[in-house]
Motif scaffolding. Structure first.
Motif, PDB file in Angstrom:
ATOM      1  N   SER A   1       1.305  13.018  -0.894  1.00 46.45           N
ATOM      2  CA  SER A   1       1.772  14.126  -1.731  1.00 46.45           C
ATOM      3  C   SER A   1       0.646  15.107  -2.019  1.00 46.45           C
ATOM      4  O   SER A   1       0.827  16.330  -1.933  1.00 46.45           O
ATOM      5  CB  SER A   1       2.339  13.584  -3.054  1.00 46.45           C
ATOM      6  N   LEU A   2      -0.527  14.579  -2.339  1.00 47.11           N
ATOM      7  CA  LEU A   2      -1.680  15.437  -2.612  1.00 47.11           C
ATOM      8  C   LEU A   2      -2.117  16.191  -1.359  1.00 47.11           C
ATOM      9  O   LEU A   2      -2.348  17.408  -1.397  1.00 47.11           O
ATOM     10  CB  LEU A   2      -2.833  14.593  -3.146  1.00 47.11           C
TER      11      LEU A   2
ATOM     12  N   GLN B   1       0.804  -1.217   0.000  1.00 50.00           N
ATOM     13  CA  GLN B   1       0.000   0.000   0.000  1.00 50.00           C
ATOM     14  C   GLN B   1       0.842   1.274   0.000  1.00 50.00           C
ATOM     15  O   GLN B   1       0.301   2.373  -0.093  1.00 50.00           O
ATOM     16  CB  GLN B   1      -0.928   0.003   1.221  1.00 50.00           C
ATOM     17  N   ILE B   2       2.165   1.124   0.092  1.00 45.36           N
ATOM     18  CA  ILE B   2       3.054   2.285   0.159  1.00 45.36           C
ATOM     19  C   ILE B   2       2.879   3.225  -1.039  1.00 45.36           C
ATOM     20  O   ILE B   2       2.826   4.453  -0.855  1.00 45.36           O
ATOM     21  CB  ILE B   2       4.533   1.845   0.275  1.00 45.36           C
ATOM     22  N   PRO B   3       2.773   2.732  -2.282  1.00 47.95           N
ATOM     23  CA  PRO B   3       2.568   3.657  -3.412  1.00 47.95           C
ATOM     24  C   PRO B   3       1.294   4.484  -3.269  1.00 47.95           C
ATOM     25  O   PRO B   3       1.282   5.683  -3.600  1.00 47.95           O
ATOM     26  CB  PRO B   3       2.487   2.726  -4.628  1.00 47.95           C
ATOM     27  N   TYR B   4       0.212   3.862  -2.775  1.00 45.62           N
ATOM     28  CA  TYR B   4      -1.034   4.590  -2.577  1.00 45.62           C
ATOM     29  C   TYR B   4      -0.874   5.665  -1.494  1.00 45.62           C
ATOM     30  O   TYR B   4      -1.389   6.781  -1.615  1.00 45.62           O
ATOM     31  CB  TYR B   4      -2.159   3.630  -2.181  1.00 45.62           C
ATOM     32  N   VAL B   5      -0.155   5.304  -0.428  1.00 42.31           N
ATOM     33  CA  VAL B   5       0.071   6.249   0.661  1.00 42.31           C
ATOM     34  C   VAL B   5       0.897   7.433   0.165  1.00 42.31           C
ATOM     35  O   VAL B   5       0.602   8.591   0.492  1.00 42.31           O
ATOM     36  CB  VAL B   5       0.771   5.566   1.855  1.00 42.31           C
TER      37      VAL B   5
ATOM     38  N   GLN C   1      -8.562   1.842  -3.765  1.00 44.91           N
ATOM     39  CA  GLN C   1      -7.498   1.972  -2.772  1.00 44.91           C
ATOM     40  C   GLN C   1      -6.943   3.399  -2.727  1.00 44.91           C
ATOM     41  O   GLN C   1      -6.701   3.957  -1.651  1.00 44.91           O
ATOM     42  CB  GLN C   1      -6.366   0.984  -3.071  1.00 44.91           C
ATOM     43  N   ILE C   2      -6.738   3.989  -3.892  1.00 42.89           N
ATOM     44  CA  ILE C   2      -6.229   5.363  -3.952  1.00 42.89           C
ATOM     45  C   ILE C   2      -7.197   6.328  -3.275  1.00 42.89           C
ATOM     46  O   ILE C   2      -6.801   7.157  -2.443  1.00 42.89           O
ATOM     47  CB  ILE C   2      -5.984   5.795  -5.418  1.00 42.89           C
ATOM     48  N   PHE C   3      -8.475   6.204  -3.612  1.00 41.50           N
ATOM     49  CA  PHE C   3      -9.484   7.091  -3.031  1.00 41.50           C
ATOM     50  C   PHE C   3      -9.568   6.913  -1.518  1.00 41.50           C
ATOM     51  O   PHE C   3      -9.629   7.896  -0.771  1.00 41.50           O
ATOM     52  CB  PHE C   3     -10.843   6.830  -3.674  1.00 41.50           C
ATOM     53  N   LEU C   4      -9.577   5.669  -1.056  1.00 38.53           N
ATOM     54  CA  LEU C   4      -9.705   5.412   0.385  1.00 38.53           C
ATOM     55  C   LEU C   4      -8.502   5.951   1.158  1.00 38.53           C
ATOM     56  O   LEU C   4      -8.658   6.492   2.262  1.00 38.53           O
ATOM     57  CB  LEU C   4      -9.867   3.911   0.641  1.00 38.53           C
ATOM     58  N   HIS C   5      -7.309   5.824   0.591  1.00 37.43           N
ATOM     59  CA  HIS C   5      -6.120   6.359   1.258  1.00 37.43           C
ATOM     60  C   HIS C   5      -6.136   7.886   1.280  1.00 37.43           C
ATOM     61  O   HIS C   5      -5.743   8.504   2.274  1.00 37.43           O
ATOM     62  CB  HIS C   5      -4.854   5.848   0.570  1.00 37.43           C
ATOM     63  N   ILE C   6      -6.583   8.499   0.193  1.00 38.46           N
ATOM     64  CA  ILE C   6      -6.682   9.962   0.162  1.00 38.46           C
ATOM     65  C   ILE C   6      -7.672  10.448   1.215  1.00 38.46           C
ATOM     66  O   ILE C   6      -7.401  11.400   1.957  1.00 38.46           O
ATOM     67  CB  ILE C   6      -7.091  10.448  -1.247  1.00 38.46           C
ATOM     68  N   ILE C   7      -8.805   9.781   1.300  1.00 35.82           N
ATOM     69  CA  ILE C   7      -9.832  10.170   2.283  1.00 35.82           C
ATOM     70  C   ILE C   7      -9.295   9.996   3.701  1.00 35.82           C
ATOM     71  O   ILE C   7      -9.376  10.918   4.524  1.00 35.82           O
ATOM     72  CB  ILE C   7     -11.114   9.329   2.077  1.00 35.82           C
ATOM     73  N   HIS C   8      -8.730   8.837   3.975  1.00 32.54           N
ATOM     74  CA  HIS C   8      -8.249   8.542   5.330  1.00 32.54           C
ATOM     75  C   HIS C   8      -7.137   9.496   5.754  1.00 32.54           C
ATOM     76  O   HIS C   8      -7.184  10.078   6.851  1.00 32.54           O
ATOM     77  CB  HIS C   8      -7.753   7.096   5.406  1.00 32.54           C
TER      78      HIS C   8
ATOM     79  N   PHE D   1       4.633   6.994   7.656  1.00 29.09           N
ATOM     80  CA  PHE D   1       4.780   5.553   7.450  1.00 29.09           C
ATOM     81  C   PHE D   1       5.024   4.803   8.760  1.00 29.09           C
ATOM     82  O   PHE D   1       4.635   3.643   8.896  1.00 29.09           O
ATOM     83  CB  PHE D   1       5.931   5.287   6.477  1.00 29.09           C
ATOM     84  N   LEU D   2       5.654   5.478   9.726  1.00 26.23           N
ATOM     85  CA  LEU D   2       5.976   4.813  10.985  1.00 26.23           C
ATOM     86  C   LEU D   2       4.872   4.949  12.030  1.00 26.23           C
ATOM     87  O   LEU D   2       4.606   4.021  12.792  1.00 26.23           O
ATOM     88  CB  LEU D   2       7.284   5.375  11.562  1.00 26.23           C
ATOM     89  N   ALA D   3       4.253   6.137  12.092  1.00 30.06           N
ATOM     90  CA  ALA D   3       3.282   6.407  13.153  1.00 30.06           C
ATOM     91  C   ALA D   3       1.859   6.613  12.653  1.00 30.06           C
ATOM     92  O   ALA D   3       0.918   6.596  13.436  1.00 30.06           O
ATOM     93  CB  ALA D   3       3.719   7.640  13.953  1.00 30.06           C
ATOM     94  N   GLY D   4       1.711   6.837  11.335  1.00 31.61           N
ATOM     95  CA  GLY D   4       0.363   7.049  10.792  1.00 31.61           C
ATOM     96  C   GLY D   4      -0.038   8.504  10.710  1.00 31.61           C
ATOM     97  O   GLY D   4      -1.115   8.827  10.233  1.00 31.61           O
TER      98      GLY D   4
END
Length: 223
Positions: free
Chosen positions: A22-23, A13-17, A135-142, A67-70
């Protein structure tokens, strides 16, 4: 040793994160810079920060912390409040512009995800592409909801602290500036040690699902 155990997110999931991060950071810092510019402060614009280019805004430590703490942070936009005609109004608005932009971004992507799903457009795509978009949308939202909440916490150098600093009387503000370095030290201890789980954990575990669910409640009758 399993390297993935050090990360908050699964390796796949790192690429999505990274894309979501970045956005989120670019929009957040642009919102600060643009609002300050509209109130008469050209400092950020003169330093090339009035842009949506994420490379200009990323902070190495703040990015790693995601990436480490969220949660994490970008490079703060420089603001010179002496340019403001009414700092009591402009200051808090500039500070709150960043977190609000993240909340708006989360709401917009939630809306489009509902739209894509509700109109059946996702069904016209291959399973792999549909899963990737989801996945991209959910990561952006979260991540944008997380950054909205995180940046409103009253710790220096976060926006929540700056808002309080702008609203209190001048003598109180002077004392806050005087002791700010100790607040930053305390914040870093919480951010990089397990102690943060006891402070930030309950906040994020409650507030993030609440805001996400609230957006779904608002949008579901419209689509």
């Amino acid at each position: 040793m399993d390297v993935s155990s050090f990360f908050r997110y699964p390796l796949e999931q790192i690429p999505y994160v990274l894309l979501a991060l970045s956005l989120a950071f670019a929009v957040h810092e642009f919102a600060h810079a643009y609002t300050a510019y509209r109130f008469g402060d050209p400092t950020a614009a003169n330093q090339g920060r009035l842009t949506l280019n994420p490379l200009v805004h990323l902070d190495l430590v703040g990015t790693i912390m995601i990436f480490l703490a969220g949660f994490g942070w970008a490079r703060p936009v420089p603001v010179n409040r002496f340019y403001f005609k009414n700092p009591r109004v402009a200051g808090p608005l500039v500070s709150v512009a960043g977190p609000v932009s993240n909340l708006m971004l989360a709401f917009i992507f939630t809306f489009f995800l509902y739209l894509l799903t509700g109109l059946g457009w996702m069904d016209t795509l291959s399973e792999r592409i549909a899963l990737m978009i989801n996945q991209i949308f959910l990561h952006i939202i979260h991540l944008n909801v997380v950054l909205f909440i995180f940046n409103l916490l009253p710790f220096p150098p976060l926006d929540g602290y700056r808002i309080i600093e702008d609203l209190v009387p001048n003598d109180t503000r002077a004392k806050m500036v005087q002791y700010e370095q100790y607040g930053i030290f305390l914040f870093l201890i919480l951010a990089i040690t397990p102690l943060g789980e006891y402070v930030f954990g309950p906040i994020f575990n409650t507030a993030v699902p609440f805001i996400t669910d609230l957006m779904h409640v608002v949008l579901s009758p419209l689509l």
